[in-house]
Design a protein around this motif. Structure first.
Motif, short mmCIF file in Angstrom:
data_model
loop_
_atom_site.label_atom_id
_atom_site.label_comp_id
_atom_site.label_asym_id
_atom_site.label_seq_id
_atom_site.Cartn_x
_atom_site.Cartn_y
_atom_site.Cartn_z
N LEU A 46 0.83 -1.20 0.00
CA LEU A 46 0.00 0.00 0.00
C LEU A 46 0.87 1.26 0.00
CD1 LEU A 46 -2.72 1.42 0.18
CD2 LEU A 46 -2.79 0.88 2.63
N ALA A 47 1.92 1.26 0.81
CA ALA A 47 2.83 2.41 0.84
C ALA A 47 3.52 2.59 -0.50
CB ALA A 47 3.86 2.23 1.95
N ARG A 48 3.82 1.50 -1.19
CA ARG A 48 4.43 1.60 -2.52
C ARG A 48 3.49 2.31 -3.49
NH1 ARG A 48 6.03 -3.98 -4.81
NH2 ARG A 48 5.81 -4.94 -2.77
N TYR A 49 2.20 2.02 -3.37
CA TYR A 49 1.23 2.67 -4.26
C TYR A 49 1.14 4.17 -3.97
CZ TYR A 49 -0.52 -1.23 -6.95
OH TYR A 49 -0.61 -2.26 -7.86
N VAL A 50 1.21 4.52 -2.70
CA VAL A 50 1.20 5.95 -2.37
C VAL A 50 2.42 6.64 -2.96
CG1 VAL A 50 1.31 7.62 -0.48
CG2 VAL A 50 -0.15 5.60 -0.27
N MET A 51 3.58 6.01 -2.85
CA MET A 51 4.80 6.58 -3.43
C MET A 51 4.67 6.73 -4.94
SD MET A 51 7.76 4.52 -1.31
CE MET A 51 9.08 5.28 -2.28
N GLU A 100 -6.72 7.65 2.05
CA GLU A 100 -7.48 7.24 3.23
C GLU A 100 -7.08 5.82 3.64
OE1 GLU A 100 -12.02 6.08 4.44
OE2 GLU A 100 -11.70 8.04 3.51
N ALA A 101 -6.94 4.93 2.66
CA ALA A 101 -6.51 3.56 2.97
C ALA A 101 -5.15 3.57 3.65
CB ALA A 101 -6.48 2.72 1.70
N ALA A 102 -4.25 4.41 3.17
CA ALA A 102 -2.91 4.48 3.76
C ALA A 102 -2.96 4.94 5.21
CB ALA A 102 -2.03 5.42 2.93
N ARG A 103 -3.90 5.82 5.53
CA ARG A 103 -4.04 6.31 6.90
C ARG A 103 -4.72 5.29 7.81
NH1 ARG A 103 -5.93 10.91 4.27
NH2 ARG A 103 -8.07 10.38 4.88
N CYS A 104 -5.69 4.54 7.27
CA CYS A 104 -6.60 3.78 8.12
C CYS A 104 -6.44 2.26 8.05
CB CYS A 104 -8.05 4.12 7.76
SG CYS A 104 -8.46 5.87 7.88
N ALA A 105 -5.77 1.75 7.03
CA ALA A 105 -5.66 0.30 6.88
C ALA A 105 -4.84 -0.31 8.00
CB ALA A 105 -5.04 -0.04 5.53
N GLY A 106 -5.25 -1.47 8.44
CA GLY A 106 -4.49 -2.21 9.44
C GLY A 106 -3.30 -2.92 8.81
N PRO A 107 -2.39 -3.43 9.64
CA PRO A 107 -1.18 -4.09 9.13
C PRO A 107 -1.48 -5.24 8.17
CG PRO A 107 -1.00 -3.71 11.49
CD PRO A 107 -2.40 -3.37 11.10
N GLU A 108 -2.55 -5.98 8.45
CA GLU A 108 -2.88 -7.14 7.62
C GLU A 108 -3.49 -6.72 6.28
OE1 GLU A 108 -6.55 -5.87 9.65
OE2 GLU A 108 -4.45 -6.09 10.27
N GLU A 109 -3.89 -5.46 6.16
CA GLU A 109 -4.51 -4.99 4.92
C GLU A 109 -3.52 -4.33 3.97
OE1 GLU A 109 -8.98 -3.76 6.30
OE2 GLU A 109 -7.34 -2.48 7.02
N ARG A 110 -2.33 -4.07 4.41
CA ARG A 110 -1.40 -3.26 3.62
C ARG A 110 -0.71 -4.07 2.52
NH1 ARG A 110 -1.30 1.59 6.14
NH2 ARG A 110 0.36 2.33 4.78
N GLU A 111 -0.62 -5.37 2.68
CA GLU A 111 0.02 -6.19 1.65
C GLU A 111 -0.83 -6.28 0.40
OE1 GLU A 111 1.60 -10.77 0.88
OE2 GLU A 111 0.83 -10.20 2.85
N HIS A 112 -2.15 -6.24 0.55
CA HIS A 112 -3.05 -6.47 -0.59
C HIS A 112 -3.68 -5.18 -1.11
CE1 HIS A 112 -2.47 -10.73 -0.03
NE2 HIS A 112 -2.77 -10.60 1.25
N VAL A 113 -3.25 -4.05 -0.62
CA VAL A 113 -3.54 -2.71 -1.14
C VAL A 113 -5.01 -2.29 -1.00
CG1 VAL A 113 -3.32 -1.14 -3.12
CG2 VAL A 113 -1.65 -2.98 -2.80
#
Length: 226
Positions: A79-84, A149-162
């Motif tokens: 998810l962080a990669r997508y924000v970048m 919003e996803a980057a701010r609010c997603a939990g750790p388990e949600e960040r791998e699948h964007v």
């Protein structure tokens, strides 16, 4: 409105390491995906989002040689990669693609994008809720606002699948389905294993060498190959 296709890619697949550079018809799988992504109607730019891991130097090298834009970020936090990638390309709308779908149909992705643009919310659209296309032409489209919003609010388990965070939304997002009510979702033409790669290679060998094919031609090629 700037529309960017982001292709996530890494060499460290647990089931099939290095698959993104596997050759199909003499060219790396990632090259096929990038070329298909460039043909999506309405897309302004494509970028490969890979990781800072040393093994992904090979992906960067291939992108440099092919003139494909790339950026690097966390391997675990996709998810962080997508924000970048969205920041680097000044994207207003992001099309999420994966590097294991070399038979992707640009027109199908265009349908998903059209559904997004026609939606009053302009938040998220896909062709996977529920899936009706064959596995290998999946696409998701979301706004920069939704991504942030996803980057701010997603939990750790949600960040791998964007896009897992978007499943919490209380509304029904637009979903592009196969015309005529057909359902081809049982057919797997993405690449997760060596057997998948062999299947896709056989299908690709039955397709036009010019690359001018869509999902209907891909289905016909599958039936010709098998």
């Amino acid at each position: 409105m700037r529309i960017v296709a982001v292709i996530q890619a890494r060499m460290g697949s647990s089931r099939f390491p290095g698959k993104v550079l596997s050759k199909i018809g003499g060219r790396a799988m990632l090259i096929h995906v990038a070329e298909r992504a460039r043909a999506i109607p309405g897309v302004h730019e494509i970028v490969v989002a890979t990781t800072v891991e040393p093994r992904d130097d090979a992906i960067v090298s291939m992108c440099r040689g092919a003139g494909i834009r790339w950026m690097r970020g966390s391997e675990a936090d996709v998810l962080a990669r997508y924000v970048m990638a969205a920041d680097a390309t000044r994207a207003d709308v992001i099309i999420r693609l994966t590097s294991d779908c070399p038979l992707l149909d640009p027109t199908v992705v265009g349908l998903v994008l059209s559904g997004f643009l026609a939606s009053s919310a302009r938040w998220y659209s896909s062709n996977v809720h529920p899936p009706t296309w064959f596995d290998g032409t999946d696409a998701e489209v979301f706004s920069r606002v939704a991504l942030e919003e996803a980057a701010r609010c997603a939990g750790p388990e949600e960040r791998e699948h964007v896009t897992t965070y978007f499943a919490r939304a209380p509304w029904a997002p637009p979903n592009a389905r196969v015309p005529g009510g057909e359902d081809h979702s049982a057919l797997k033409l993405s690449v997760d294993t060596a057997d998948d790669l062999d299947r896709v290679r056989r299908v690709h060998a039955c397709l036009p060498s010019c690359g001018a094919f869509g999902w209907r031609e891909t289905l016909a090629a599958y039936h010709a190959a098998f």
